[in-house]
Scaffold this motif. Structure first.
Motif, PDB file in Angstrom:
ATOM      1  N   ILE A 242       0.837  -1.197   0.000  1.00 51.21           N
ATOM      2  CA  ILE A 242       0.000   0.000   0.000  1.00 51.21           C
ATOM      3  C   ILE A 242       0.875   1.252   0.000  1.00 51.21           C
ATOM      4  O   ILE A 242       0.603   2.215  -0.715  1.00 51.21           O
ATOM      5  N   GLY A 290       0.491   0.082  12.055  1.00 50.55           N
ATOM      6  CA  GLY A 290      -0.937   0.069  11.754  1.00 50.55           C
ATOM      7  C   GLY A 290      -1.463   1.468  11.534  1.00 50.55           C
ATOM      8  O   GLY A 290      -2.250   1.731  10.611  1.00 50.55           O
ATOM      9  N   LEU A 291      -1.009   2.386  12.382  1.00 46.53           N
ATOM     10  CA  LEU A 291      -1.452   3.786  12.271  1.00 46.53           C
ATOM     11  C   LEU A 291      -0.977   4.401  10.959  1.00 46.53           C
ATOM     12  O   LEU A 291      -1.738   5.096  10.275  1.00 46.53           O
ATOM     13  N   LEU A 293      -0.434   2.829   8.241  1.00 41.86           N
ATOM     14  CA  LEU A 293      -1.288   2.262   7.191  1.00 41.86           C
ATOM     15  C   LEU A 293      -2.595   3.045   7.074  1.00 41.86           C
ATOM     16  O   LEU A 293      -3.042   3.386   5.978  1.00 41.86           O
ATOM     17  N   GLN A 294      -3.198   3.369   8.223  1.00 37.87           N
ATOM     18  CA  GLN A 294      -4.469   4.099   8.189  1.00 37.87           C
ATOM     19  C   GLN A 294      -4.288   5.472   7.541  1.00 37.87           C
ATOM     20  O   GLN A 294      -5.114   5.897   6.736  1.00 37.87           O
ATOM     21  N   LEU A 297      -3.869   5.077   3.822  1.00 34.03           N
ATOM     22  CA  LEU A 297      -5.145   4.738   3.178  1.00 34.03           C
ATOM     23  C   LEU A 297      -6.022   5.969   3.015  1.00 34.03           C
ATOM     24  O   LEU A 297      -6.715   6.125   2.019  1.00 34.03           O
ATOM     25  N   GLN A 298      -5.974   6.854   4.021  1.00 28.80           N
ATOM     26  CA  GLN A 298      -6.853   8.019   3.970  1.00 28.80           C
ATOM     27  C   GLN A 298      -6.283   9.153   3.135  1.00 28.80           C
ATOM     28  O   GLN A 298      -6.991   9.797   2.379  1.00 28.80           O
TER      29      GLN A 298
ATOM     30  N   LEU B  87     -13.259   6.735   5.069  1.00 27.20           N
ATOM     31  CA  LEU B  87     -13.179   5.821   3.917  1.00 27.20           C
ATOM     32  C   LEU B  87     -14.568   5.394   3.445  1.00 27.20           C
ATOM     33  O   LEU B  87     -14.694   4.486   2.633  1.00 27.20           O
ATOM     34  N   MET B 105      -3.850  -3.288  15.412  1.00 28.07           N
ATOM     35  CA  MET B 105      -3.641  -2.178  16.348  1.00 28.07           C
ATOM     36  C   MET B 105      -4.326  -2.473  17.685  1.00 28.07           C
ATOM     37  O   MET B 105      -3.760  -2.210  18.751  1.00 28.07           O
TER      38      MET B 105
END
Lengths: 313, 297
Positions: A242, A290-291, A293-294, A297-298, B87, B105
């Motif tokens: 990603i 993980g953060l 990645l978020q 994505l946004q 999203l 997470m």
């Protein structure tokens, strides 16, 4: 060469070796997700299938597990790719015509079932203790030549994988894949067998995941059921793709090296902490990735390197 | 009797826990149109929030359930606000990836706060099993888990069938754009979906914690049977998910009974989870819409 410099060199080689292996895995995912839009969350499963296949047929005879044919490592790589692709065929045949959510659930299922088999079938896989004494090519040479030559193998394989997937991307086959990803109804209407093409892409990707698994097993000379842990073997690869930019092979490779460098760089830092904190820092690291990645994505859903359709003649 | 004591009742208890998780997954799929991969780890979080109250204030698992539900719901709404809402208009697969990230997470948070050791609630008073008619042995905690599950499901049924919000929810699940045209506030519906999904997930976690132990990957291991249950019941159908959960739970426990009469379990207990997967695979081939005619995407 002084001890310190040798240490740095070995670290750099290890970083590049794992980065290269992760690149192969990420390119495999790119073919499934980036090219064709197939959602595979069971990368760990196909990784483990490849790793165990290669480990079982190349290691010396042992009482503790199946196989032990002592075959050359190159055979291990080939059989790893074949066995992952065959399992991929059955998974694909089963649920590729359904919506991506079902494929996702089914691939998680494959990874979980495979973990159960690895843990329970002691006669075949030595259970939780895993398989050790897997041969590594050039392991008899002195440091750092042994590591350097293994890195060379990884990079050559990565280069071949890149060339082949780039060819696939630019070929009519790749064009059909993108057509299916963007509008499968339209692709079907012009007479493309959508299911067949999707299964092909899925098998192609799975075979690369199997190859990545085999390389990892030979690199560490050991493989155990923890290899199917979803954090290291599935999640990181998704983040790499990603961030690098799905649909773009070069992006996938750079994403893999980048994320792996950051991931293991954080480890150097956390290793300095007292042991109690070091354990906690591992979880903090997963949380932070993980953060990231978020956020990607946004804010940057296309990644660093966006997909480039091949030029027209 | 051995069959009922050691296979049927554990199967029923496990089935209740799966049902609670599967209803949430099914409702969320109906409203938000994506498979919520973080649901398993939401269950873990609920279990550990209750653990905080049992270990700090000496409550039992059951008494800390309301607090676990409250905190889980708040966390669900916050996750939705900050991670899923931006999203909302992306392809649903992006939400799938996002929820996969949220799953890890959440688990990392649990491991960061509570560590990776196995924990348990203080269930001292619950430990003596009841004997009925001298042969039927039921642990008291199992009775509580089954009764409370039915109570929670009854409340949910009342909510879905009788209240305006429940009706709005079913309308959005059936046809989101039509519901929006008739003036239903979809964002509000989504929040209420999280309220239900989060409460049921927290209850599943606490019940699982009461029944067995707490472990940081307890929820992840539930993900596959829960999805199998939701698909079995027909995705988008909460009542189907309850039946699906009970069937999967039963099938897993009964698979290791000595059906062949040779004293050996039909399937080695190590492969219990595989049963859920096998049922799911068969369904995907023969009847992807599930038993109660859910949606097929």
């Amino acid at each position: 060469m002084s001890e310190v410099w040798l240490g740095y060199l070995l670290y750099l080689i290890a970083l590049l070796t794992m980065g290269g292996i992760y690149s192969i895995l990420t390119v495999g995912l790119n073919i499934q997700w980036g090219f064709t839009g197939l959602f595979n969350v069971g990368i760990a499963g196909f990784f483990a299938i490849g790793a165990y296949t290669s480990a079982l047929i190349t290691s010396p005879i042992s009482e503790q597990h199946l196989g032990g044919y002592d075959l050359p490592v190159a055979f291990g790589f080939i059989f790893a790719m074949i066995s992952s692709a065959v399992i991929g065929y059955f998974v694909g045949k089963l649920c590729i015509r359904l919506r991506s959510d079902y494929l996702a659930i089914a691939t998680i299922g494959v990874a979980e079932i495979f973990r159960l088999i690895l843990k329970n079938e002691l006669w075949a896989t030595n259970g939780p203790r895993g398989i050790s004494n897997i041969p590594r090519p050039f392991e008899d040479l002195a440091q750092p030549w042994s590591q350097l030559l293994f890195l060379t193998i990884v990079l050559i394989i990565l280069f071949l994988v890149y060339i082949i997937s780039q060819k696939a991307h630019n070929s009519p086959w790749g064009r059909v894949m993108r057509a299916i990803r963007d509008n499968d109804k339209a692709a079907e209407a012009i007479g493309k067998n959508v299911e067949k093409f999707r299964i092909q892409a899925f098998m192609f990707g799975c075979s690369l995941m199997g190859l990545g698994g085999a390389l990892t097993a030979h690199y560490f000379k050991f493989i155990g059921p923890e290899a199917t842990e979803p954090v290291m073997a599935t999640f990181l690869i998704w983040v790499m793709l990603i961030i690098g930019g799905s649909g773009n092979n070069l992006g996938a490779i750079i994403g893999a090296f980048l994320v792996w460098t950051i991931w293991s760089g954080m480890e150097i830092f956390t290793a300095q902490l007292p042991p109690d904190w070091a354990v906690k820092a591992t979880f903090l690291r997963i949380f932070l990735v993980g953060l990231v990645l978020q956020v990607i994505l946004q804010k940057f859903p296309l990644g660093i390197f966006q997909e480039k359709p091949p030029k027209r003649d | 009797m051995e069959f009922i004591n050691y296979y049927f009742i554990p199967g029923l208890v496990l089935g209740c826990i799966y049902a609670l998780g599967a209803v949430g997954v099914s409702l969320l799929f109906g409203i938000l149109r994506f498979a919520h991969f973080a649901h398993g780890d939401l269950i873990t979080l609920g279990a550990y929030i209750a653990f905080f109250f049992t270990s700090t204030f000496g409550l039992t698992g059951l008494l800390s359930l309301p607090m676990a539900i409250l905190f889980s719901v708040v966390i669900c709404i916050l996750i939705d606000r900050f991670f899923y809402k931006p999203l909302r208009f992306s392809p649903t697969v992006i939400l799938l990836i996002s929820s996969f990230g949220i799953a890890l997470m959440l688990r990392a948070t649990v491991q960061l706060i509570w560590g990776v050791e196995i924990e348990s609630y203080n269930e001292g008073t619950f430990s003596v099993p009841l004997k009925i008619f001298d042969t039927l042995i039921i642990a008291e905690k199992h009775i509580y888990i089954v009764l409370f599950t039915f109570l929670i499901i009854l409340i949910m049924h009342y909510f879905l069938a009788k209240t305006t919000m429940g009706k709005a929810m079913r309308a959005v699940s059936d046809n989101a754009s039509l519901a929006q045209i008739t003036g239903i506030n979809t964002e509000k519906v989504i929040i209420w979906t999280w309220v239900i999904g989060g409460s049921l997930a927290a209850s599943a976690g606490v019940f699982l914690g009461i029944d067995t132990q707490l472990q940081s990957n307890m929820g992840w291991d539930l993900l596959l049977p829960i999805f199998a249950a939701a698909i079995l019941g027909g995705i988008g159908s909460p009542y189907g998910a309850i039946i699906g959960g009970l069937i999967i739970g039963m099938a897993e426990e009964l698979s290791s009974y000595t059906w062949l009469g040779d004293g050996l379990p039909l399937l080695s207990p190590g492969y219990k989870t595989g049963v859920a997967f096998a049922i799911m695979v068969l369904l995907l081939i023969w009847r992807p819409s599930g038993i109660l005619k859910g949606k097929v995407f």
